[in-house]
Design an enzyme around this catalytic site. Structure first.
Site, PDB file in Angstrom:
ATOM      1  N   LYS A  47       0.847  -1.205   0.000  1.00 28.66           N
ATOM      2  CA  LYS A  47       0.000   0.000   0.000  1.00 28.66           C
ATOM      3  C   LYS A  47       0.880   1.252   0.000  1.00 28.66           C
ATOM      4  O   LYS A  47       0.656   2.175  -0.755  1.00 28.66           O
ATOM      5  CB  LYS A  47      -0.911  -0.047   1.231  1.00 28.66           C
ATOM      6  N   GLU A  83      11.002  -4.418   4.018  1.00 27.56           N
ATOM      7  CA  GLU A  83      11.096  -5.837   3.656  1.00 27.56           C
ATOM      8  C   GLU A  83      10.669  -6.042   2.196  1.00 27.56           C
ATOM      9  O   GLU A  83      11.329  -6.746   1.423  1.00 27.56           O
ATOM     10  CB  GLU A  83      10.177  -6.683   4.567  1.00 27.56           C
ATOM     11  N   GLY A 129      -4.568  -2.129   5.242  1.00 33.31           N
ATOM     12  CA  GLY A 129      -3.760  -3.254   4.756  1.00 33.31           C
ATOM     13  C   GLY A 129      -4.319  -4.609   5.152  1.00 33.31           C
ATOM     14  O   GLY A 129      -4.436  -5.525   4.334  1.00 33.31           O
ATOM     15  N   ARG A 130      -4.701  -4.750   6.423  1.00 30.77           N
ATOM     16  CA  ARG A 130      -5.150  -6.068   6.898  1.00 30.77           C
ATOM     17  C   ARG A 130      -6.576  -6.411   6.447  1.00 30.77           C
ATOM     18  O   ARG A 130      -7.082  -7.472   6.775  1.00 30.77           O
ATOM     19  CB  ARG A 130      -4.985  -6.171   8.415  1.00 30.77           C
ATOM     20  N   GLU A 133      -3.394  -6.371  15.405  1.00 35.70           N
ATOM     21  CA  GLU A 133      -2.987  -5.063  14.888  1.00 35.70           C
ATOM     22  C   GLU A 133      -4.163  -4.084  14.969  1.00 35.70           C
ATOM     23  O   GLU A 133      -3.971  -2.879  15.089  1.00 35.70           O
ATOM     24  CB  GLU A 133      -2.484  -5.190  13.434  1.00 35.70           C
ATOM     25  N   HIS A 135      -1.663 -32.621  19.785  1.00 33.07           N
ATOM     26  CA  HIS A 135      -0.471 -33.385  20.192  1.00 33.07           C
ATOM     27  C   HIS A 135       0.660 -32.447  20.589  1.00 33.07           C
ATOM     28  O   HIS A 135       1.826 -32.847  20.607  1.00 33.07           O
ATOM     29  CB  HIS A 135      -0.049 -34.318  19.056  1.00 33.07           C
ATOM     30  N   LYS A 187       9.978   0.031  13.593  1.00 34.67           N
ATOM     31  CA  LYS A 187      10.368   0.232  12.188  1.00 34.67           C
ATOM     32  C   LYS A 187      11.433   1.320  12.090  1.00 34.67           C
ATOM     33  O   LYS A 187      12.446   1.171  11.426  1.00 34.67           O
ATOM     34  CB  LYS A 187       9.150   0.720  11.391  1.00 34.67           C
TER      35      LYS A 187
HETATM   36  O1  F6P Z   1       3.106  -3.890   9.912  1.00 33.49           O
HETATM   37  C1  F6P Z   1       2.578  -2.676   9.580  1.00 33.49           C
HETATM   38  C2  F6P Z   1       1.946  -2.650   8.227  1.00 33.49           C
HETATM   39  O2  F6P Z   1       1.734  -1.316   7.921  1.00 33.49           O
HETATM   40  C3  F6P Z   1       0.639  -3.429   8.125  1.00 33.49           C
HETATM   41  O3  F6P Z   1      -0.432  -2.756   8.649  1.00 33.49           O
HETATM   42  C4  F6P Z   1       0.558  -3.648   6.657  1.00 33.49           C
HETATM   43  O4  F6P Z   1      -0.370  -4.631   6.328  1.00 33.49           O
HETATM   44  C5  F6P Z   1       1.991  -4.037   6.357  1.00 33.49           C
HETATM   45  O5  F6P Z   1       2.759  -3.224   7.225  1.00 33.49           O
HETATM   46  C6  F6P Z   1       2.422  -3.859   4.942  1.00 33.49           C
HETATM   47  O6  F6P Z   1       2.331  -2.544   4.526  1.00 33.49           O
HETATM   48  P1  F6P Z   1       2.441  -2.148   2.995  1.00 33.49           P
HETATM   49  O7  F6P Z   1       1.318  -2.786   2.275  1.00 33.49           O
HETATM   50  O8  F6P Z   1       2.346  -0.650   2.988  1.00 33.49           O
HETATM   51  O9  F6P Z   1       3.764  -2.619   2.496  1.00 33.49           O
END
Ligand code: F6P
Length: 546
Positions: A206, A212, A267-268, A353, A384, A512
């Site tokens: 987003k 990452e 995002g979620r 979150e 188990h 972060k």
């Molecule tokens: O972990 C924080 C967060 O902003 C989440 O809310 C989101 O889903 C994820 O990182 C990925 O964010 P993006 O889609 O901006 O890379």
């Protein structure tokens, strides 16, 4: 004290919790043979049985009053209507618009959301069909066989969880892979068997700033370009899904290959948008639409059903009862279907979150428990591993058991064994077995009195452990859509009742920011002042051991 705690229903629930804590569900079931009928909700594709919770009609009525006093229905109308209920970010919360059926305009900041969604769905369909039918060719003229979605958090968990859940519906037109971890081991492993001429990357982010994802996307770009072809070919192998077109373009992705995201989709909650592109590529657009249809059906149920018969609302109120009033600190999510093996991880992000917060939306400290920590695993494997803890530890862990009546991959005898365990566990967790029963059983088996004295206390199961049973008729796109939407709305109701802003996530920013600073230090070898002595020594150790 937060405003919620001054409500009459809140105070009554506190009092009820004190009174009812000492009750045992065994007594409630013995006294009332109608518990299942009273405390279950059946929808066309889903059944929720919440009778194995420490509730009775009085508690349920008071929980429903709490929902009224906290204006859940009014807030629900605000959410669906596009009000900016994400107060701390001043944003609307409209993931429901992504699966809406109406053509009615929905205007946010002068933009017609309905139009955006319809346009995006049409673009997705064209793109998906082109790739799946082999009309979208790679730089050397070969058809795309493999899709790699690069994203993390909401840009990974939703799509990957659904891809896994519905893998039996894939016709294999393309193979879908996911890369989320910045540990290079994952992308190396995913790319190893792939042919660069036949791969399509989807960079799902987003913000298009997430370290990452950007790191993995750069590695993917290098992998592709080192495989001989020129820059122009990137257009044939890279698409992006983002609300930050500018960043995506400066990364090197062609404008026509960028699918929009909007700030009114969290995002979620985004798997229904183009973030779900990998799902659509895997299953075909029709099945993706069925997923949306299932979610839409749940939206309609959530909007229209009275709260007492409203599945997401009841799921939320039961969670609030167990956590905020009865004091449970965690909640287990226990799917009994192999394909749902990522559901717990998905719900961890969705719930924790969203509601893992300790100030109200007005910024006042809350001194009541909000969301429990969500954990779990495929139930049958958990039996188990950690079910010992569920049955006999001092901590009561409410659990959601999720299974299906029909198996998508019937292998004789397997599903019955699986589901026998599913039903047995919730009964055992609820009923337990007392010392008298244990002793009688050991005696009947001919054990000596000494042995019985020694072993009996260890075999007692106190029971009274709350569970919800969620039973799907069958795992299919529509049902999975409904199931996920039910949890989304549960989270929303929980947030409203607890007065939490469910749609921001400020808590992820601190770590972060620090990580970015520390990365500079690791790369330069210069450790800055300002770290505590533990962190500083760890960094020194790391650098000197390298
Ligand atoms: O972990 C924080 C967060 O902003 C989440 O809310 C989101 O889903 C994820 O990182 C990925 O964010 P993006 O889609 O901006 O890379």
């Amino acid at each position: 004290m937060s405003a919620r705690q001054t409500l009459a229903s809140w105070k009554k629930l506190q009092q009820l919790a004190q009174e009812k804590k000492s009750q045992h569900m065994n007594t409630l079931f013995a006294e009332d043979g109608e518990r299942f009928n009273k405390f279950s909700i059946e929808l066309p594709n889903l059944l929720l049985d919440y009778s194995k919770n420490l509730i009775d009609s009085e508690t349920l009525d008071t929980l429903l009053t709490l929902a009224q006093e906290t204006e859940v229905c009014e807030w629900r109308a605000k959410m669906f209507g596009g009000d900016k209920i994400n107060k701390t970010e001043d944003r609307a919360v409209l993931h429901t618009a992504l699966r809406r059926k109406s053509d009615e305009p929905l205007i946010i900041d002068g933009e017609n959301v309905t139009q955006h969604v319809q346009k995006q769905l049409a673009e997705m369909e064209v793109f998906v069909d082109k790739v799946r039918q082999g009309h979208w060719l790679g730089y050397s003229g070969k058809r795309i066989t493999d899709i790699v979605n690069i994203g993390v958090g909401g840009s990974n968990l939703g799509p990957q969880m659904v891809t896994e859940a519905l893998k039996h519906y894939s016709d294999g037109s393309v193979n879908v892979h996911y890369v989320s971890n910045v540990d290079g081991a994952q992308i190396v492993e995913v790319l190893r068997p792939l042919d660069p001429e036949k791969v399509m990357f989807i960079v799902s982010s987003k913000t298009f700033t997430t370290t990452e994802t950007m790191t993995n996307a750069r590695t993917a770009m290098k992998w592709l370009t080192s495989a001989s072809f020129d820059e122009k070919s990137i257009a044939k192998h890279f698409v992006a899904v983002t609300a930050n077109k500018e960043n995506a373009m400066s990364f090197g992705i062609e404008e026509q290959n960028i699918f929009d995201m909007w700030d009114w989709v969290g995002g979620r909650f985004s798997l229904w948008s183009a973030i779900g592109l990998a799902i659509a590529l895997d299953l075909g657009f029709d099945k993706f639409k069925e997923l949306l249809d299932g979610a839409h059906e749940m939206d309609q149920h959530f909007i229209n059903a009275p709260l007492k018969d409203n599945m997401p609302a009841i799921m939320a109120l039961i969670s609030v009862w167990n956590t905020t009033f009865l004091g449970a600190q965690s909640q287990a999510i226990l799917p009994y279907d192999q394909t749902l093996h990522m559901l717990t991880a998905y719900l961890q992000q969705a719930e924790m979150e969203s509601n893992g917060k300790s100030v109200t939306w007005d910024g006042v400290d809350v001194d009541y428990a909000t969301v429990p920590s969500i954990w779990g695993e495929l139930g049958i494997n958990g039996q188990h591993a950690f079910y010992q803890y569920l049955h006999q530890s001092n901590n009561v862990v409410p659990a959601d058991f999720i299974g299906s009546v029909e198996s998508v991959t019937p292998v004789q005898g397997h599903h019955e064994t699986l589901m026998a365990n599913f039903f047995a566990q919730t009964q055992a967790l609820m009923a337990g077995v007392n010392e008298e029963q244990v002793r009688a059983d050991l005696k009947a088996k001919g054990r000596t009195p000494e042995y019985i004295d020694q072993v009996a206390p260890h075999k007692v199961h106190k029971g009274n452990r709350p569970t919800n049973t969620i039973l799907m008729k069958r795992i299919d796109p529509k049902t999975i859509g409904s199931l996920i939407a039910a949890y989304e709305h549960k989270i929303f109701v929980q947030g409203i009742v607890l007065q939490i802003c469910s749609f921001d996530q400020w808590g992820v920013e601190l770590g972060k920011g620090l990580a970015a600073e520390i990365q500079d230090e690791l790369e330069s070898g210069n450790i800055a002042n300002g770290h505590d002595c533990s962190t500083k020594s760890l960094l020194k150790f790391y650098l000197s051991t390298k």
